[in-house]
Design an enzyme around this catalytic site. Structure first.
Site, PDB file in Angstrom:
ATOM      1  N   LEU A 224      47.255  38.403  40.118  1.00 15.14           N
ATOM      2  CA  LEU A 224      47.228  38.104  38.642  1.00 15.14           C
ATOM      3  C   LEU A 224      46.294  39.111  37.799  1.00 15.14           C
ATOM      4  O   LEU A 224      46.689  38.775  36.634  1.00 15.14           O
ATOM      5  CB  LEU A 224      47.045  36.586  38.332  1.00 15.14           C
ATOM      6  CG  LEU A 224      47.891  35.705  39.153  1.00 15.14           C
ATOM      7  CD1 LEU A 224      47.598  34.126  38.708  1.00 15.14           C
ATOM      8  CD2 LEU A 224      49.226  35.880  38.675  1.00 15.14           C
ATOM      9  N   VAL A 227      40.081  44.334  38.155  1.00 12.43           N
ATOM     10  CA  VAL A 227      38.623  44.031  37.576  1.00 12.43           C
ATOM     11  C   VAL A 227      38.038  45.683  37.260  1.00 12.43           C
ATOM     12  O   VAL A 227      38.404  46.405  38.172  1.00 12.43           O
ATOM     13  CB  VAL A 227      37.732  43.407  38.720  1.00 12.43           C
ATOM     14  CG1 VAL A 227      36.265  43.690  38.157  1.00 12.43           C
ATOM     15  CG2 VAL A 227      38.082  41.810  38.822  1.00 12.43           C
ATOM     16  N   ASP A 381      40.120  28.339  46.508  1.00 11.21           N
ATOM     17  CA  ASP A 381      40.534  29.442  47.021  1.00 11.21           C
ATOM     18  C   ASP A 381      39.511  30.264  47.477  1.00 11.21           C
ATOM     19  O   ASP A 381      39.269  31.551  47.175  1.00 11.21           O
ATOM     20  CB  ASP A 381      41.278  30.059  45.678  1.00 11.21           C
ATOM     21  CG  ASP A 381      42.006  31.297  46.341  1.00 11.21           C
ATOM     22  OD1 ASP A 381      42.700  31.288  47.213  1.00 11.21           O
ATOM     23  OD2 ASP A 381      42.660  32.273  45.108  1.00 11.21           O
TER      24      ASP A 381
END
Length: 586
Positions: A224, A227, A381
């Protein structure tokens, strides 16, 4: 106008009459025949008035239908135009009118191909070696088709593929290996122009106007977001997380279309593909909005750090969280402290820091056990890409937790039952295991399967009183045995996962991720000793009340430690026997 309408209606009536007359002539062999006086009149009495009224009514209905269709088209067009115009990026939103149907078409084509392959390849083959080979081949082909779909559509599809890659023993091995091999390191990458578009939309300026330095090439990319490394004008190194806007625009629509396709296939072929994924889509749909909101992620990060500082101070110094720079953070842009470290599963790099992999595995287990059984606020997660290991001040090993988008707060009842269940699993208390599994929603018929999914052990090993009854299987034979159990009970696993509360499913996912990390570290982790301590402490805190509660809590702790000491002594004895046997001394 009335005269014109009347003429049109009369013309239509004469045309119908002419056609009727021709048919009559043809049927009589040619030539016009005068009807006899006894036959039915060609035009009944009052035919003119009735025909005019009928024709006029038909014309009115036709005009009204055309008007309604035109009005519906106009309203739809105006609505779509308004929806596009109201967007911050009208061009990108207009592109969804093309992208969403295309992605849905890919879903339908892939689902149809997979379904047809299963039906055709397994039809008429009885259970046995031949069917096992055919099933393996169709699993592999279907996993590759699903992988191709994930790469073509990107976004939420990549995230689903990553999750499937963590579901050891719950989905066919071919799917797990295919997804795990490709999904973690082949995520989509946004161009620098797309990154600039996000900055303009969120902050009203370009990256070089916000930061003194900004790397145009991302350090890493996930399903999604990606960085980038940057440096502030005050010299601080930061990590900037930028959402994939061109993919996340369609994320919610993707979930709707995927749910439709999977539900339709399940309804059409209830045996396909021996596993029902609707529970997974339902959970992703629920959590997706939160994961797409980076403000929520930043708050989760700070809340988790606060929990360790206040409720688990003995662990707080061993865990690091990135600092949030709120002035440069929005729902689609997140600026954090740059955290350096080595991969949590990079055994060689960990040893290069002078840290034992077994210590790292224990630290990871202890951290998440504390979240589950003490805090009740759980990072759901914890796969390898979301954790690092670093040395603080050159000597103390610290676990760095990243990607705080997916958290769940445990209901007190679920938290209590889950802790009691793990305590019962560790001590092989069959009666208590059943009671707690039923309380968590597994039911009287599937409680044993739920215990097996949690521990990755068959029921006879779960209730075995030996000290190593819950050890993770470490031989190919043991893993094949578990895979065989999973294949045999796919239908029951599907029923179980559809029955459990959503938050329990996320706890299962957390277990899967942690187990994958433990396996990658390749160390004899004393995970269950840690779980035993944390779950027993949680049960004692919730049960022991009243003036003598301190005494009984101390007694529970002493009883637990005596049992664990017995386990460890037996483990050491078995290790010595194995060592002497290899030397040929026994």
């Amino acid at each position: 106008m009335a005269m014109r309408a009347g003429c049109r209606n009369l013309g239509a009536l004469l045309l119908r009459t002419r056609l009727w007359t021709r048919r009559t002539t043809a049927s009589s062999g040619g030539g016009l025949q005068k009807p006899s006086s006894s036959s039915t009149p060609l035009f009944p009495a009052g035919w003119r008035a009735e025909s005019y009224a009928t024709a006029a009514a038909a014309g009115g209905v036709a005009r009204k239908g055309r008007w309604r269709r035109s009005a519906a088209i106009a309203v739809t067009a105006v609505g779509l135009a308004s929806w596009i115009a109201d967007a911050d990026h009208p061009t990108r939103r207009a592109k969804l009118l093309y992208d969403v149907p295309l992605r849905l078409a890919r879903d339908v084509v892939t689902a149809t191909a997979i379904t047809a392959d299963y039906v055709y390849s397994l039809y008429g083959i009885p259970e046995g070696a031949e069917r096992d080979v055919a099933r393996h081949e169709v699993h592999l082909r279907s996993a590759n088709r699903l992988q191709d779909l994930c790469f073509k559509n990107g976004g939420i599809y990549i995230k689903l593929g990553q999750h499937i890659g963590q579901l050891d023993y719950l989905v066919p091995e071919e799917y797990v290996k295919t997804m795990r091999k490709s999904m973690l390191d082949k995520c989509p990458v946004s161009s620098y122009k797309q990154v600039c578009d996000v900055f303009l939309a969120e902050l009203g300026c370009l990256p070089q106007e916000v930061f003194m330095e900004f790397s145009k090439v991302p350090l890493a990319s996930a399903s999604l977001a990606q960085v980038h490394a940057a440096r502030t004008f005050t010299g601080e190194k930061v990590a900037v997380k930028v959402q994939h806007m061109h993919l996340t625009d369609s994320a919610l629509a993707d979930i709707v279309t995927l749910t439709f396709v999977v539900s339709f296939v399940h309804w059409l072929f209830p045996f396909f593909p021996s596993f029902d994924y609707r529970w997974l889509l339902a959970e992703v749909r629920k959590s997706l909005r939160k994961e797409l909101d980076f403000v929520n992620e930043a708050k989760n990060c700070e809340q988790c750090a606060h929990n360790f500082a206040t409720m688990s101070p003995e662990l707080a110094s061993k865990i690091a969280f990135p600092k949030i720079y709120w002035q440069w953070s929005t729902s689609k842009l997140l600026t954090m402290e740059f955290m350096e470290g080595v991969g949590i599963t990079d055994v060689q790099a960990i040893r290069g820091l002078g840290v034992r992999p077994a210590y790292v595995a224990s630290l990871v287990s202890e951290t998440f056990a504390e979240m589950i059984f003490c805090h009740g606020f759980v990072h759901c997660d914890p796969h390898a890409a979301n954790m690092l290991l670093r040395l603080k001040e050159g000597w103390q090993a610290q676990l760095v937790l990243l990607d705080h988008g997916l958290y769940r707060t445990l209901d007190p009842t679920i938290k209590s039952n889950y802790a009691a269940l793990w305590k019962a699993l560790v001590f092989a208390d069959a009666k208590e295991i059943k009671e707690r599994c039923v309380a968590l929603g597994a039911g009287d018929d599937l409680y044993g399967l739920f215990a097996g999914v949690l521990t990755m052990r068959p029921w006879n090993k779960i209730v075995d009183q030996s000290f190593d009854h819950l050890n993770i299987p470490d031989t190919p034979e043991q893993r094949d045995e578990l895979q065989g159990y999973a294949s045999q009970y796919f239908g029951e696993v599907s029923t179980l996962l559809g029955r459990l509360p959503r938050v329990v499913l996320l706890l299962l996912k957390t277990n899967d991720c942690l187990r994958a990390v433990d396996n990658a570290l390749g160390t004899p982790v004393n995970t269950y000793l840690i779980v035993a301590r944390k779950s027993s402490q949680a049960v004692s805190e919730s049960v022991r009340r009243g003036p003598l509660s301190s005494f009984w809590k101390l007694w529970d702790k002493i009883d637990l430690e005596l049992r664990l000491c017995t386990w460890q002594a037996a483990a050491w004895l078995m290790a010595f026997r194995s060592y002497f046997k290899r030397l040929g001394l026994t």
